[in-house]
Write a protein that holds these residues in place. Structure first.
Motif, mmCIF file in Angstrom:
data_model
loop_
_atom_site.group_PDB
_atom_site.id
_atom_site.type_symbol
_atom_site.label_atom_id
_atom_site.label_comp_id
_atom_site.label_asym_id
_atom_site.label_seq_id
_atom_site.Cartn_x
_atom_site.Cartn_y
_atom_site.Cartn_z
ATOM 1 N N VAL A 193 2.699 11.025 -1.754
ATOM 2 C CA VAL A 193 2.607 11.744 -0.481
ATOM 3 C C VAL A 193 1.425 12.707 -0.575
ATOM 4 O O VAL A 193 1.472 13.658 -1.344
ATOM 5 C CB VAL A 193 3.903 12.556 -0.220
ATOM 6 N N THR A 194 0.398 12.439 0.188
ATOM 7 C CA THR A 194 -0.739 13.361 0.198
ATOM 8 C C THR A 194 -0.987 13.817 1.629
ATOM 9 O O THR A 194 -0.551 13.161 2.581
ATOM 10 C CB THR A 194 -2.027 12.710 -0.338
ATOM 11 N N HIS A 195 -1.693 14.933 1.725
ATOM 12 C CA HIS A 195 -1.985 15.479 3.045
ATOM 13 C C HIS A 195 -2.797 14.485 3.863
ATOM 14 O O HIS A 195 -2.475 14.177 5.009
ATOM 15 C CB HIS A 195 -2.748 16.803 2.901
ATOM 16 N N GLN A 196 -3.861 13.940 3.250
ATOM 17 C CA GLN A 196 -4.721 12.984 3.946
ATOM 18 C C GLN A 196 -3.914 11.784 4.451
ATOM 19 O O GLN A 196 -4.051 11.359 5.594
ATOM 20 C CB GLN A 196 -5.819 12.480 3.003
ATOM 21 N N ARG A 197 -3.076 11.277 3.567
ATOM 22 C CA ARG A 197 -2.273 10.094 3.921
ATOM 23 C C ARG A 197 -1.366 10.382 5.104
ATOM 24 O O ARG A 197 -1.221 9.562 6.006
ATOM 25 C CB ARG A 197 -1.458 9.693 2.681
ATOM 26 N N GLN A 198 -0.777 11.560 5.095
ATOM 27 C CA GLN A 198 0.133 11.906 6.175
ATOM 28 C C GLN A 198 -0.600 12.036 7.508
ATOM 29 O O GLN A 198 -0.129 11.570 8.540
ATOM 30 C CB GLN A 198 0.858 13.221 5.837
ATOM 31 N N VAL A 199 -1.763 12.673 7.480
ATOM 32 C CA VAL A 199 -2.518 12.850 8.722
ATOM 33 C C VAL A 199 -2.982 11.493 9.249
ATOM 34 O O VAL A 199 -2.907 11.223 10.450
ATOM 35 C CB VAL A 199 -3.711 13.809 8.516
ATOM 36 N N ILE A 200 -3.455 10.620 8.361
ATOM 37 C CA ILE A 200 -3.884 9.286 8.798
ATOM 38 C C ILE A 200 -2.701 8.547 9.427
ATOM 39 O O ILE A 200 -2.836 7.920 10.480
ATOM 40 C CB ILE A 200 -4.460 8.480 7.617
ATOM 41 N N LEU A 204 9.253 7.263 3.686
ATOM 42 C CA LEU A 204 8.421 6.081 3.875
ATOM 43 C C LEU A 204 7.575 5.819 2.631
ATOM 44 O O LEU A 204 7.480 4.690 2.145
ATOM 45 C CB LEU A 204 7.498 6.342 5.073
ATOM 46 N N CYS A 205 6.982 6.852 2.107
ATOM 47 C CA CYS A 205 6.138 6.730 0.919
ATOM 48 C C CYS A 205 6.971 6.364 -0.306
ATOM 49 O O CYS A 205 6.545 5.560 -1.139
ATOM 50 C CB CYS A 205 5.368 8.032 0.674
ATOM 51 N N ASP A 206 8.147 6.965 -0.406
ATOM 52 C CA ASP A 206 9.045 6.638 -1.510
ATOM 53 C C ASP A 206 9.327 5.142 -1.516
ATOM 54 O O ASP A 206 9.172 4.472 -2.536
ATOM 55 C CB ASP A 206 10.379 7.387 -1.364
ATOM 56 N N ARG A 207 9.719 4.641 -0.370
ATOM 57 C CA ARG A 207 10.046 3.221 -0.246
ATOM 58 C C ARG A 207 8.847 2.354 -0.639
ATOM 59 O O ARG A 207 8.987 1.330 -1.282
ATOM 60 C CB ARG A 207 10.475 2.896 1.187
ATOM 61 N N ILE A 261 -12.648 14.979 5.059
ATOM 62 C CA ILE A 261 -12.148 13.675 4.615
ATOM 63 C C ILE A 261 -13.270 12.641 4.551
ATOM 64 O O ILE A 261 -14.245 12.717 5.313
ATOM 65 C CB ILE A 261 -11.003 13.162 5.532
ATOM 66 N N SER A 262 -13.130 11.707 3.636
ATOM 67 C CA SER A 262 -14.133 10.656 3.475
ATOM 68 C C SER A 262 -13.698 9.393 4.215
ATOM 69 O O SER A 262 -12.507 9.075 4.275
ATOM 70 C CB SER A 262 -14.296 10.351 1.991
ATOM 71 N N LEU A 263 -14.684 8.683 4.749
ATOM 72 C CA LEU A 263 -14.383 7.424 5.431
ATOM 73 C C LEU A 263 -13.696 6.455 4.478
ATOM 74 O O LEU A 263 -12.800 5.702 4.866
ATOM 75 C CB LEU A 263 -15.683 6.813 5.967
ATOM 76 N N ALA A 264 -14.100 6.489 3.218
ATOM 77 C CA ALA A 264 -13.497 5.594 2.229
ATOM 78 C C ALA A 264 -12.001 5.842 2.102
ATOM 79 O O ALA A 264 -11.222 4.908 1.926
ATOM 80 C CB ALA A 264 -14.182 5.773 0.884
ATOM 81 N N THR A 265 -11.605 7.096 2.200
ATOM 82 C CA THR A 265 -10.179 7.434 2.117
ATOM 83 C C THR A 265 -9.421 6.833 3.290
ATOM 84 O O THR A 265 -8.299 6.344 3.127
ATOM 85 C CB THR A 265 -10.009 8.968 2.088
ATOM 86 N N VAL A 266 -10.030 6.862 4.457
ATOM 87 C CA VAL A 266 -9.387 6.271 5.633
ATOM 88 C C VAL A 266 -9.220 4.765 5.419
ATOM 89 O O VAL A 266 -8.137 4.219 5.629
ATOM 90 C CB VAL A 266 -10.207 6.559 6.906
ATOM 91 N N TYR A 267 -10.265 4.100 4.976
ATOM 92 C CA TYR A 267 -10.179 2.666 4.697
ATOM 93 C C TYR A 267 -9.094 2.384 3.670
ATOM 94 O O TYR A 267 -8.252 1.511 3.852
ATOM 95 C CB TYR A 267 -11.520 2.142 4.163
ATOM 96 N N LYS A 268 -9.123 3.142 2.580
ATOM 97 C CA LYS A 268 -8.164 2.895 1.505
ATOM 98 C C LYS A 268 -6.737 3.057 2.003
ATOM 99 O O LYS A 268 -5.871 2.219 1.725
ATOM 100 C CB LYS A 268 -8.442 3.829 0.320
ATOM 101 N N ASN A 269 -6.486 4.078 2.778
ATOM 102 C CA ASN A 269 -5.125 4.317 3.236
ATOM 103 C C ASN A 269 -4.684 3.313 4.286
ATOM 104 O O ASN A 269 -3.519 2.925 4.314
ATOM 105 C CB ASN A 269 -4.983 5.755 3.725
ATOM 106 N N ILE A 270 -5.592 2.886 5.127
ATOM 107 C CA ILE A 270 -5.223 1.841 6.087
ATOM 108 C C ILE A 270 -4.791 0.597 5.317
ATOM 109 O O ILE A 270 -3.779 -0.028 5.635
ATOM 110 C CB ILE A 270 -6.403 1.530 7.042
ATOM 111 N N HIS A 271 -5.525 0.254 4.265
ATOM 112 C CA HIS A 271 -5.131 -0.897 3.465
ATOM 113 C C HIS A 271 -3.798 -0.696 2.761
ATOM 114 O O HIS A 271 -2.990 -1.616 2.678
ATOM 115 C CB HIS A 271 -6.229 -1.256 2.465
ATOM 116 N N VAL A 272 -3.584 0.516 2.297
ATOM 117 C CA VAL A 272 -2.293 0.825 1.664
ATOM 118 C C VAL A 272 -1.170 0.623 2.676
ATOM 119 O O VAL A 272 -0.146 0.000 2.361
ATOM 120 C CB VAL A 272 -2.289 2.263 1.114
ATOM 121 N N PHE A 273 -1.346 1.112 3.877
ATOM 122 C CA PHE A 273 -0.315 0.976 4.907
ATOM 123 C C PHE A 273 -0.068 -0.497 5.228
ATOM 124 O O PHE A 273 1.062 -0.924 5.432
ATOM 125 C CB PHE A 273 -0.706 1.733 6.175
#
Lengths: 144, 144
Positions: free
Chosen positions: A20-27, A12-15, A54-66
DNA sequence: TTGACAAACGATAATAATTATCGTTTACTA
DNA sequence: TAGTAAACGATAATTATTATCGTTTGTCAA
């Protein structure tokens, strides 16, 4: 998580062209396991159980990435701030996913019910609001 | 404003059970004269020309009063904060105007196009998002 | 492997939008 | 026209989100 799940996430990340990070996978896993329409804050709460640092900012950033990658959607693509509807005639909205502009279209030809009526489940439907999501002529140019 | 307009606004306020104030009337007139989907800030900018001493809070308060009275609508009745869509199957939303809850319904029976296609005007429609606005069973109880 | 470089991370400051508070003023009703 | 509740203006507070920045961690080529 199983090896298969890990590989699936890697693909999924490749595409999407993201690391691929641990935080990203858990989110991702937490989001996939939730139903309804969770807020970033709610996602953060659950992710924190598995990654306390984990930081709240990381959650926000990854949600936007997704969302940018099309892996998840937002419930509403409207402006984030309050907007007043000044057009009193029945109409719907063309919402541009590029520039977030909202244009009115007449309701006429959509053929949806206008009178209030009950749906199975007991919900009392009073009005249909249709958002047509897509790209306005301007944003089509910038994409191509 | 004409005498007729003033009387009309007075009647409007009577029906809504709210007081007739100068600020309220100017905000109403400004809103009525705008098209599109103005933000409170934009409304404030225009009202300020006619009442320089007005407070932004008053504009916010009156916009809410108008919305509660049904005199104007909001463009989106969704939660004000970002929500992630975790349901990947095609579906639409039942949005309760009482408690703001959002429930999913299957898209199946709405008969809207699924493929991307161009509308007259050049807008490229990619997806239809339908909000059915109304009252959930719980909120119907509290109203009656 | 390893080393360079970009991407991602955590902490937190900053911003934007909105709401709450509170003392003063104004509209409505008797 | 006096009493009272509603509305107002100023502004503090809150909430949601984004930006910044120094540090850490993937990724990719040698």
């Amino acid at each position: 998580m199983t090896i298969a799940e890990a590989n699936e996430f890697r693909a999924l990340c490749d595409r999407a062209g993201i690391a691929v990070t641990h935080q990203r996978q858990v989110i991702y896993q937490v989001l996939s396991g939730m139903h309804g329409h969770p807020s970033p804050e709610e996602v953060y709460g659950r992710v924190k159980v598995r990654i306390p640092a984990i930081s709240l900012a990381t959650v926000y950033k990854n949600i936007h990435v997704f969302i940018e990658s099309g892996i998840f959607c937002t419930v509403s693509l409207h402006h984030g701030s309050l907007r007043v509807e000044t057009n009193h005639s029945p109409h719907h909205h063309l919402v541009c996913t590029g520039c977030r502009s909202i244009t009115d279209i007449a309701a006429g030809d959509l053929g949806l019910p206008v009178k209030a009526h009950k749906l199975r489940g007991g919900f009392l439907a009073q009005r249909y609001a249709v958002d047509v999501l897509g790209l306005c002529p301007e944003c089509q140019k910038s994409v191509s």
